[in-house]
Design an enzyme around this catalytic site. Structure first.
Site, PDB file in Angstrom:
ATOM      1  N   TYR A 435       4.108  -1.370  -0.399  1.00 33.22           N
ATOM      2  CA  TYR A 435       4.829  -2.321   0.453  1.00 33.22           C
ATOM      3  C   TYR A 435       5.280  -1.702   1.770  1.00 33.22           C
ATOM      4  CZ  TYR A 435       9.327  -0.899  -1.892  1.00 33.22           C
ATOM      5  OH  TYR A 435      10.403  -0.252  -2.415  1.00 33.22           O
ATOM      6  N   GLU A 436       5.796  -2.567   2.638  1.00 35.05           N
ATOM      7  CA  GLU A 436       6.142  -2.211   4.024  1.00 35.05           C
ATOM      8  C   GLU A 436       4.930  -1.686   4.795  1.00 35.05           C
ATOM      9  OE1 GLU A 436       8.715  -3.405   4.878  1.00 35.05           O
ATOM     10  OE2 GLU A 436       9.780  -3.598   2.988  1.00 35.05           O
TER      11      GLU A 436
END
Length: 594
Positions: A435-436
């Protein structure tokens, strides 16, 4: 689950001796961050994390979040811990005093976030996302928006989120479908659905402030048509419930106590932040904050895993040492005497302490970018941050995952059993490379945008630092061999970059083919530089009789291990980069299934 103890000695070694936080703060005029203040934050933060958050880590994983018709309840103890965190003033440590914060440098907030993430990664995501939302509103919001939202976000009465991803698009934000229609009162009506929204719904605060990417009716196609909107769960003026609801929460491999939500916007009232169609620029303020925080999660889970593994390795009796019994009064020797267990523990130690140094080095750049009165100094810091941010995110999470895997392996079969807690750390860490912005995307950002896109300027900003360091220490009596190796790699770094750039001019696929290996290659060199900085201090302490000599010898031994066992991985990554794209792209897609 291992009992977490904040590694205060290692933190102080970096803060007091390697990076001289106190002189750094004085140079920036941050007089409130006195040595006494820094010491109090370390001591009291450690107590909160060890005594309040750590005991909730395993129980939070076992219980997870509860979803009932749009209402999300966090695990037992989470809400009370958040109230205690807010009451203690921890939420506003690095926030603007104009809105109730303590105004301390960002680096102190990052040190605190390390302890929080190591003691309880899931819990730490609730205040972590809020800090990101605060940074975006502070940087890009109007004064009225700052006055409305920042005081209560700083106080912890409200929390925040970032809402980017949709079911049909993750990284490719240019094709988002969420729409924002202008209203007569100056607001916008947002309609659409967002997925994977961390802390999107919960019971820990009075209100949740969503920062949402959406497109206006007349927006240009692609990323040039994205705008950013503030969409509160409850409208600030009237207190009425807004048209945003949680449709479900995800059932995940790890971070189970962090609510990962599907959010539905049904004509929800929102307010434009920044300029129309410039929302991605605003969101990057929050995303960069989140990417540094995600990189920290690799360190945090790795630190917790190492603490469990080293204790177990000293207690667990298995076989005799190949060089003769080391515990003759016992039935067998502790497994820490065996070379392969040492290999795993030293790999964990070298990555954890190296990544901590990288995080603190980067945190000082954040301070400089925010607080320096010298525009040239600020720009230099911002350039280095742009270069280091994707490396922090990807390298620290890749190596953090390796560390937690080693920690589980040290336990043998017991590591695979839930009761010991080591497998949870692997599960919690596994999301961080995803993620990110996946680590593949971070690598493309580093090589394609930051390095080649700047014609090598951002890379040279860092390699010059390493070159000067190597020149100054080339004749160091104990460390000159390692300094020479670092200097050689630093020169090769530029040569390899030029080679990739030339190949990419003929075939753009060369960038994508080289990117991840290039990022990892870069990360290993950066940690080599930081390990030598730590080793120089440790050697000086031995020479002048200051500090703890055993601790200093441990630093030197770990540095030697890093240079002999881990830094040589650069050769493999370089070979992979030089292999080019042909071996990746020559196989037709339809033949993968055969």
């Amino acid at each position: 689950m291992p009992d977490y103890k904040a590694p205060l000695r290692d933190m102080r070694f970096l803060i007091d001796h390697v990076f001289d936080f106190h002189g750094h703060y004085a140079g920036l005029g941050a007089t409130d961050a006195s040595p006494d203040m820094v010491g109090a934050i370390l001591e009291e933060g450690a107590k909160f994390c060890e005594n309040v958050l750590s005991p909730l880590n395993r129980s939070g994983d076992e219980e997870g979040c509860h979803f009932d018709n749009g209402v999300v309840t966090t695990p037992k103890g989470f809400k009370e811990a958040f109230a205690q965190y807010v009451e203690g003033g921890w939420h506003g440590v690095a926030a603007d005093p104009a809105y109730g914060g303590q105004g301390l440098p960002s680096s102190l907030g990052l040190v605190l976030s390390e302890m929080i993430g190591s003691s309880n990664t899931s819990w730490g995501m609730y205040p972590g996302l809020t800090h990101g939302a605060m940074s975006a509103i502070h940087a890009h919001g109007s004064q009225a928006q700052k006055d409305t939202y920042l005081t209560k976000l700083t106080a912890g009465q409200w929390t925040g989120t970032m809402c980017l991803t949709e079911a049909h698009c993750g990284t490719d934000l240019g094709i988002i479908k969420t729409r924002a229609v202008p209203q007569a009162n100056g607001s916008y009506a947002l309609t659409g659905s967002k997925i994977f929204i961390s802390a999107g719904e919960h019971d820990m605060s009075e209100n949740i402030i969503h920062l949402v990417l959406a497109k206006l009716p007349d927006a240009p196609a692609g990323t040039k048509g994205i705008s950013l909107f503030i969409v509160p769960k409850f409208l600030p003026e009237s207190g009425e419930r807004n048209g945003v609801s949680c449709g479900s929460i995800e059932h995940k491999m790890g971070i189970k106590a962090s609510a990962t939500c599907v959010l539905n916007f049904d004509g929800a009232e929102g307010y434009l932040i920044g300029e129309a169609n410039k929302g991605l620029n605003c969101m990057f303020t929050m995303m960069n904050h989140a990417r540094l925080g995600t990189g920290m999660q690799g360190l945090c889970n790795g630190e917790a895993s190492f603490q469990g593994a080293v204790k177990y390795a000293n207690d667990r009796l298995q076989m005799r040492s190949l060089t003769g019994p080391k515990a003759p009064d016992k039935a067998a020797d502790p497994i820490i005497v065996h070379p392969d267990v040492r290999r795993m523990l030293l790999t964990m130690k070298a990555f954890n302490e190296g990544n901590r140094a990288l995080a603190y080095f980067t945190a000082q750049l954040l301070d400089t970018a925010h607080l320096s009165a010298d525009p040239d100094q600020r720009q230099e810091a911002e350039d280095l941050l742009a270069f280091l941010t994707p490396i922090c995110k990807a390298f620290m999470t890749e190596t953090g995952l390796e560390v937690t895997n080693h920690g589980m392996q040290v336990f043998g079969g017991h590591g695979f059993i839930r009761e010991w807690g080591m497998e949870q750390l692997v599960r919690d860490c596994r999301i961080a490379p995803i993620y990110e912005g996946t680590n593949g995307i971070q690598a493309l950002d580093l090589l394609g945008r930051k390095v080649l896109g700047s014609q090598g300027k951002l890379l040279r900003g860092f390699t010059k630092i390493v070159h000067k360091f190597c020149a100054a220490n080339a004749e160091h009596p104990q460390l000159k061999v390692q300094v020479a190796k670092l200097n050689q790699l630093n020169q090769q770094w530029g040569e390899l970059t030029a080679k990739v750039g030339m190949a990419a001019m003929k075939n753009p696929d060369e960038v994508g083919a080289a990117a991840l290996d290039y990022l990892m290659y870069s990360g290993y060199i950066i940690l080599g530089y930081l390990w030598l900085r730590m080793a120089l201090v440790a050697q000086a302490q031995i020479d002048n009789g200051s500090g703890d000599p055993d601790y200093a010898r441990g630093k030197l031994a770990t540095c030697e291990f890093y240079f002999k066992r881990l830094l040589p991985r650069t050769a493999t990554h370089r070979a992979a980069v030089e292999a080019g794209s042909e071996c990746l792209m020559s196989l037709p897609a339809e033949l993968f299934a055969l």
